[in-house]
Scaffold this motif. Structure first.
Motif, mmCIF file in Angstrom:
data_model
loop_
_atom_site.group_PDB
_atom_site.id
_atom_site.type_symbol
_atom_site.label_atom_id
_atom_site.label_comp_id
_atom_site.label_asym_id
_atom_site.label_seq_id
_atom_site.Cartn_x
_atom_site.Cartn_y
_atom_site.Cartn_z
ATOM 1 N N TRP A 57 0.829 -1.198 0.000
ATOM 2 C CA TRP A 57 0.000 0.000 0.000
ATOM 3 C C TRP A 57 0.867 1.253 0.000
ATOM 4 O O TRP A 57 1.923 1.289 0.624
ATOM 5 C CB TRP A 57 -0.879 0.049 1.252
ATOM 6 C CG TRP A 57 -1.973 -0.965 1.299
ATOM 7 C CD1 TRP A 57 -1.978 -2.121 2.009
ATOM 8 C CD2 TRP A 57 -3.225 -0.899 0.613
ATOM 9 N NE1 TRP A 57 -3.151 -2.794 1.810
ATOM 10 C CE2 TRP A 57 -3.946 -2.069 0.954
ATOM 11 C CE3 TRP A 57 -3.806 0.032 -0.252
ATOM 12 C CZ2 TRP A 57 -5.216 -2.320 0.456
ATOM 13 C CZ3 TRP A 57 -5.067 -0.225 -0.753
ATOM 14 C CH2 TRP A 57 -5.766 -1.386 -0.400
ATOM 15 N N ASP A 58 0.393 2.308 -0.683
ATOM 16 C CA ASP A 58 0.895 3.667 -0.470
ATOM 17 C C ASP A 58 -0.009 4.304 0.579
ATOM 18 O O ASP A 58 -1.199 4.006 0.639
ATOM 19 C CB ASP A 58 0.799 4.511 -1.741
ATOM 20 C CG ASP A 58 2.028 4.374 -2.614
ATOM 21 O OD1 ASP A 58 2.977 3.703 -2.194
ATOM 22 O OD2 ASP A 58 2.019 4.935 -3.717
ATOM 23 N N LEU A 59 0.559 5.171 1.402
ATOM 24 C CA LEU A 59 -0.226 5.878 2.406
ATOM 25 C C LEU A 59 -0.107 7.375 2.144
ATOM 26 O O LEU A 59 0.976 7.944 2.247
ATOM 27 C CB LEU A 59 0.286 5.535 3.808
ATOM 28 C CG LEU A 59 -0.554 5.996 4.989
ATOM 29 C CD1 LEU A 59 -1.938 5.367 4.952
ATOM 30 C CD2 LEU A 59 0.138 5.638 6.293
ATOM 31 N N ASN B 146 -7.437 5.790 13.505
ATOM 32 C CA ASN B 146 -8.787 5.757 12.932
ATOM 33 C C ASN B 146 -8.809 5.123 11.541
ATOM 34 O O ASN B 146 -9.860 5.032 10.919
ATOM 35 C CB ASN B 146 -9.317 7.202 12.870
ATOM 36 C CG ASN B 146 -10.739 7.310 12.381
ATOM 37 O OD1 ASN B 146 -11.001 7.908 11.335
ATOM 38 N ND2 ASN B 146 -11.682 6.739 13.111
ATOM 39 N N THR B 147 -7.628 4.695 11.075
ATOM 40 C CA THR B 147 -7.503 4.213 9.691
ATOM 41 C C THR B 147 -7.772 2.716 9.577
ATOM 42 O O THR B 147 -7.201 1.910 10.310
ATOM 43 C CB THR B 147 -6.093 4.521 9.141
ATOM 44 O OG1 THR B 147 -5.909 5.935 9.103
ATOM 45 C CG2 THR B 147 -5.908 3.948 7.739
ATOM 46 N N GLY B 148 -8.635 2.374 8.641
ATOM 47 C CA GLY B 148 -8.876 0.977 8.311
ATOM 48 C C GLY B 148 -8.279 0.672 6.943
ATOM 49 O O GLY B 148 -8.582 1.345 5.960
ATOM 50 N N ILE B 149 -7.400 -0.310 6.885
ATOM 51 C CA ILE B 149 -6.789 -0.722 5.616
ATOM 52 C C ILE B 149 -7.598 -1.888 5.055
ATOM 53 O O ILE B 149 -7.788 -2.899 5.741
ATOM 54 C CB ILE B 149 -5.323 -1.143 5.810
ATOM 55 C CG1 ILE B 149 -4.521 0.038 6.376
ATOM 56 C CG2 ILE B 149 -4.715 -1.606 4.491
ATOM 57 C CD1 ILE B 149 -3.068 -0.297 6.661
ATOM 58 N N PRO B 150 -8.134 -1.778 3.825
ATOM 59 C CA PRO B 150 -8.934 -2.866 3.267
ATOM 60 C C PRO B 150 -8.177 -4.197 3.294
ATOM 61 O O PRO B 150 -6.994 -4.259 2.966
ATOM 62 C CB PRO B 150 -9.185 -2.403 1.826
ATOM 63 C CG PRO B 150 -9.070 -0.914 1.877
ATOM 64 C CD PRO B 150 -8.010 -0.635 2.908
ATOM 65 N N GLN C 155 -6.967 -10.289 -0.209
ATOM 66 C CA GLN C 155 -6.694 -11.714 -0.423
ATOM 67 C C GLN C 155 -5.792 -11.843 -1.647
ATOM 68 O O GLN C 155 -6.128 -11.348 -2.723
ATOM 69 C CB GLN C 155 -8.005 -12.485 -0.657
ATOM 70 C CG GLN C 155 -8.955 -12.492 0.523
ATOM 71 C CD GLN C 155 -8.432 -13.348 1.678
ATOM 72 O OE1 GLN C 155 -7.588 -14.224 1.488
ATOM 73 N NE2 GLN C 155 -8.928 -13.084 2.882
ATOM 74 N N VAL C 156 -4.630 -12.495 -1.458
ATOM 75 C CA VAL C 156 -3.670 -12.671 -2.558
ATOM 76 C C VAL C 156 -3.787 -14.092 -3.081
ATOM 77 O O VAL C 156 -3.658 -15.062 -2.325
ATOM 78 C CB VAL C 156 -2.230 -12.397 -2.082
ATOM 79 C CG1 VAL C 156 -1.252 -12.564 -3.243
ATOM 80 C CG2 VAL C 156 -2.121 -10.999 -1.490
ATOM 81 N N ALA C 157 -4.046 -14.202 -4.384
ATOM 82 C CA ALA C 157 -4.209 -15.521 -4.990
ATOM 83 C C ALA C 157 -2.868 -16.246 -5.039
ATOM 84 O O ALA C 157 -1.830 -15.643 -5.323
ATOM 85 C CB ALA C 157 -4.781 -15.382 -6.395
ATOM 86 N N GLU D 21 -2.763 -12.119 -8.503
ATOM 87 C CA GLU D 21 -4.096 -11.534 -8.508
ATOM 88 C C GLU D 21 -4.518 -11.254 -7.072
ATOM 89 O O GLU D 21 -4.222 -12.022 -6.159
ATOM 90 C CB GLU D 21 -5.093 -12.491 -9.172
ATOM 91 C CG GLU D 21 -4.851 -12.681 -10.664
ATOM 92 C CD GLU D 21 -5.942 -13.535 -11.297
ATOM 93 O OE1 GLU D 21 -6.917 -13.859 -10.591
ATOM 94 O OE2 GLU D 21 -5.801 -13.875 -12.480
ATOM 95 N N VAL D 22 -5.194 -10.142 -6.884
ATOM 96 C CA VAL D 22 -5.624 -9.768 -5.532
ATOM 97 C C VAL D 22 -7.110 -9.434 -5.532
ATOM 98 O O VAL D 22 -7.667 -8.993 -6.541
ATOM 99 C CB VAL D 22 -4.827 -8.566 -4.993
ATOM 100 C CG1 VAL D 22 -3.357 -8.900 -4.840
ATOM 101 C CG2 VAL D 22 -5.012 -7.343 -5.876
ATOM 102 N N ASP D 23 -7.719 -9.659 -4.382
ATOM 103 C CA ASP D 23 -9.117 -9.292 -4.176
ATOM 104 C C ASP D 23 -9.174 -8.336 -2.984
ATOM 105 O O ASP D 23 -8.867 -8.730 -1.847
ATOM 106 C CB ASP D 23 -9.952 -10.546 -3.905
ATOM 107 C CG ASP D 23 -11.411 -10.214 -3.655
ATOM 108 O OD1 ASP D 23 -11.861 -9.161 -4.149
ATOM 109 O OD2 ASP D 23 -12.103 -10.977 -2.948
ATOM 110 N N ILE D 24 -9.516 -7.065 -3.248
ATOM 111 C CA ILE D 24 -9.550 -6.042 -2.205
ATOM 112 C C ILE D 24 -10.976 -5.912 -1.677
ATOM 113 O O ILE D 24 -11.905 -5.614 -2.433
ATOM 114 C CB ILE D 24 -9.051 -4.687 -2.745
ATOM 115 C CG1 ILE D 24 -7.620 -4.826 -3.284
ATOM 116 C CG2 ILE D 24 -9.096 -3.624 -1.649
ATOM 117 C CD1 ILE D 24 -7.088 -3.577 -3.940
ATOM 118 N N SER D 25 -11.127 -6.140 -0.391
ATOM 119 C CA SER D 25 -12.454 -6.134 0.222
ATOM 120 C C SER D 25 -12.982 -4.705 0.385
ATOM 121 O O SER D 25 -12.234 -3.773 0.705
ATOM 122 C CB SER D 25 -12.409 -6.811 1.595
ATOM 123 O OG SER D 25 -13.660 -6.680 2.249
#
Length: 277
Positions: free
Chosen positions: A126-128, A155-159, A162-164, A174-178
């Protein structure tokens, strides 16, 4: 720039010499601090900090790979922020925050743990993006912005990602970002910034704009919960003897413990208020 008469200057400096500042504080005492979290719903995390009449907002938005800090000085906060004056101060504050929170080029000693942003080692992270907004200015902006970053990170939530499995070599997995599941950012190692401002023969914490107008130099030290120095920044043209800087760091360490405890208490209260809404 605060314009003061000669009598007002003598009054401020005399009070600091006597360890009784114009607002009744001692040299090592902060003004009242208040915290609100979740003030910008569109951001992944946000917080508003007030230290006396100084007020700032920080908003955080993770993307993918590093930490970027930008500060915007609103002309509403101070007429001098209009045009070039605001741009120069924005740049100065942004650079100082990077020095205080991100350590050297290697990342060693960084107050924000970049490894916590890794999704897939060597491939995805991630970039912040940290955006600070100065709403009201009455001195000590750097400490206020540092406190707001600490509160906004809590207060930050990072999504959740899931990494395939199955990607090999240089292939991007491939990734799945919730959109619904979020991980809490670990703020246990996030430092606070304590600025010691030298006025006359003494240095003070949490200087007001009037007190800053009388300063010869200022040293800002970022210190984490363990007392480790994460970064340092200096302002002002006057030089400081190494022994004086060492003493200032020692004082900043002591004050940082009180500041961290105060912020923890205010952040917990703010988050409790947010949950009740």
């Amino acid at each position: 720039m605060v314009g003061l008469s000669l009598g007002e200057k003598h009054f401020i400096q005399g009070g600091i010499d006597q360890n009784l500042r114009s607002d009744g504080r001692k040299r090592d005492t902060y003004r009242p601090i208040s915290v609100e979290t979740g003030v910008i719903p569109q951001a992944n995390g946000s917080a508003r900090i007030r230290i006396g009449a100084t007020e700032v907002i920080d908003a955080l938005q993770p993307d993918k790979g590093k930490v970027s800090i930008f500060v915007d000085c609103s002309p509403v906060a101070e007429p001098m922020f209009e045009g070039r004056g605001g741009e120069e101060l924005s740049t100065e504050l942004s650079v100082a925050l990077q020095r205080c929170l991100l350590g050297g080029k290697s990342g060693a000693g960084a107050g924000i743990d970049l490894s916590s942003l890794i999704v897939a080692e060597g491939k995805i992270c991630w970039d912040l993006y940290i955006d600070g907004l100065v709403i009201s200015s009455d001195g000590n902006l750097l400490d206020a912005l540092g406190a707001a970053i600490k509160a906004a990170l809590s207060n930050t939530g990072i999504p959740r990602v899931q990494v395939a499995a199955g990607a090999s070599g240089d292939e991007q997995p491939e990734v799945d970002i919730s959109d619904e599941e979020f991980m809490q950012f670990n703020t246990s190692g996030i430092p606070v910034i304590v600025t010691l401002t030298k006025v006359g023969r003494h240095y003070i914490v949490d200087a007001t704009s009037e007190e800053e107008s009388q300063m010869s130099s200022a040293v800002s030290v970022s210190i984490n919960r363990k007392g480790h120095i994460c970064g340092l920044s200096k302002r002002g043209s006057a030089g400081l003897d190494p022994s004086v800087i060492s003493d200032m760091i020692s004082v900043a360490r002591h004050i940082s413990e009180q500041l961290i405890n105060k912020l923890d208490s205010e952040i917990s209260a703010a988050e409790a208020d947010e949950d009740e809404m």
